[in-house]
Design an enzyme around this catalytic site. Sequence first.
Site, PDB file in Angstrom:
ATOM      1  N   SER A 113       0.841  -1.193   0.000  1.00 37.61           N
ATOM      2  CA  SER A 113       0.000   0.000   0.000  1.00 37.61           C
ATOM      3  C   SER A 113       0.883   1.254   0.000  1.00 37.61           C
ATOM      4  O   SER A 113       1.782   1.350  -0.837  1.00 37.61           O
ATOM      5  CB  SER A 113      -0.957  -0.036   1.195  1.00 37.61           C
ATOM      6  N   ASP A 153      -8.440  -6.566  -5.195  1.00 34.35           N
ATOM      7  CA  ASP A 153      -8.184  -5.198  -4.721  1.00 34.35           C
ATOM      8  C   ASP A 153      -8.863  -4.203  -5.659  1.00 34.35           C
ATOM      9  O   ASP A 153      -8.571  -4.161  -6.842  1.00 34.35           O
ATOM     10  CB  ASP A 153      -6.659  -4.973  -4.720  1.00 34.35           C
ATOM     11  N   HIS A 180      -7.762  -5.330  -0.844  1.00 41.08           N
ATOM     12  CA  HIS A 180      -6.470  -4.656  -0.698  1.00 41.08           C
ATOM     13  C   HIS A 180      -5.657  -5.166   0.493  1.00 41.08           C
ATOM     14  O   HIS A 180      -4.443  -5.350   0.410  1.00 41.08           O
ATOM     15  CB  HIS A 180      -6.746  -3.161  -0.552  1.00 41.08           C
TER      16      HIS A 180
END
Lengths: 352, 352
Positions: free
Chosen positions: A132, A274, A307
């Site tokens: 991320s 995601d 995610h």
Amino acid sequence: MFEIDLLLNEPFELESGEVLTEIKLRTAIYGKLNADRSNAVLVFHALTGSARVHEWWDGVLKEGGALDPEKDAIVCVNYLGSCYGSTSAKDLKRRSSRREIPIVTTRDIVRSTSLLMEYLGIGRFKAVVGGSVGGMLALQFAVDLPQGADEVIAIAAAPLSAMGLALNHIQRQAVARGDIDIARKIALLSYRSPRQFDDRFGRKPNRNGEDPAKSFQHRFDVGGYLDHQGAAFRKRFELESYELLTKAMDLFDLTDEDILKIRARVSLVGISSDWLFPPADIRALAVRLADLGVDARYHELASEAGHDAFLSEPGTMSSILRHILSPDRLEYAEAAPAEHPRDERRFAASCS
Amino acid sequence: MFEIDLLLNEPFELESGEVLTEIKLRTAIYGKLNADRSNAVLVFHALTGSARVHEWWDGVLKEGGALDPEKDAIVCVNYLGSCYGSTSAKDLKRRSSRREIPIVTTRDIVRSTSLLMEYLGIGRFKAVVGGSVGGMLALQFAVDLPQGADEVIAIAAAPLSAMGLALNHIQRQAVARGDIDIARKIALLSYRSPRQFDDRFGRKPNRNGEDPAKSFQHRFDVGGYLDHQGAAFRKRFELESYELLTKAMDLFDLTDEDILKIRARVSLVGISSDWLFPPADIRALAVRLADLGVDARYHELASEAGHDAFLSEPGTMSSILRHILSPDRLEYAEAAPAEHPRDERRFAASCS
């Protein structure tokens, strides 16, 4: 593991031109550096993470794990502006002459982190890895410190799409009104997948016996879950850090010029479910890097968890990391005997 | 077009048991009822829509359009609890002994709407059509008034998934804190698609010359767009209506028993890029209806515009509606000559 606070007592100039007079960086170190300091791995944490990798990636960081403190020295620095031991956005705001949060970029964070290399005498990391915003920072590291790492692994990360910018925009507005819990709940929707929510909560009423048909206060189960997460987050995170770090995410971008500076081998990992960083976007970024001459490859973590799968599915994550970090991986691929097509398929499923 | 206010001066009991002493329903009627009143079409509007169909579906409702006031009498009722002329949630709250917004369900809204049938002397609609919450109401109509329509068309609608419930939950919390603009911005993310946002806004700075790298107040283009939409919405919609209608959405569900009551032919329309009501979910609902004996079929609107495509792409929407509503459609399908495979493919793309 031990933690150190690295204090820089000289001015630190931000990309914006603003000068910070003193910064502190909370750092966690797992394992020992070897004699030639060639076994160091740098981990970049996620938006609301800390330097304590074992608290959020214990399935990956462990003896015999993909990140193994018995073999390597694993280092993680809490970001400048975060609120887990380093100089926080709140500190910076307090010290600022205009009482404003300064804009800190991924370039600034990478440069602050590199101070640690100096301190520890590490010329080059064996690997730099993050997911991320941590993946954005790994890529920024590859751009800004081309000689600083052999391998850079960016998981579920790319410059934010318009949808990602929109999500951060709304979250910062909620935070500006004091509603960091609402920001967190919006963020959680983007960290999870519709499928996972359906499997976990479906249309069930909140598990404490509420009946959504009865009143506006009675919730569905997913509402109870989100409220719990929002309240917990309010206790553990600071508004100012949330603003500073989401802004850094927003501003992260990669021009062709940036990419041409990269010398490390780059592995990008997409997550199949995601929707914040869709795997197609990550794959396209890998192709773009390769087209510009970077030794880049793309891997995909197959998961319904969205995610956050890089955190919530450490088993699958580890097997991909182990594959990327294995010194024998090329030999392995070449040596893969045609008589064992099953092995190849296993790899094709998790790493393509 | 003319508008009428239908006043019910007798008690109206809600599904919750609460009794409303008086309700008013703002209704718009386009075109004329024929002698045997067999040309009436009922339209259910979306969450924040009004009875004035021409203001939000003018590409569909027009002379020669899929909904043609030259041929049919098209009727739309503003929902009980909405704020466009009917008794609003604010009114209901004011009149309530506990000063609370009552829970109004899709069943209540369908029942209130059916008062209009009585008033106009319509025994049966030629078609009942709606998108999003309007699609939920079309389905609820099919369940509760099995003899009330020949054809029911529900676009981009199904019982809310856990992700949909989560989105509404967060939006109602924002509204409860007075932040209906934030609720609207969250909703807009779910009405659009990432692809559409990338095409329209990408990572461009806000068009009025702001530079996101300069300050927290400077936005990306998508942020400027959302703020504009949020501010406009704050002026045009009431907090209480938003709470009441999203709760009605939440509670809409279809049990097998419900489905077994349906007698109308049902057409479900999914939108390829809709992530609030994913096309796979709509298709699965069509299969479920068919398995339970309903004359159900599934159509798909191919679009990158997300959930709102049924409003923003009236051309494609009209061609699907025209196909569904055409009395010759079965004949057409059967008569499709094998020598013209292209025609078949055209239909396969927009309606499957």
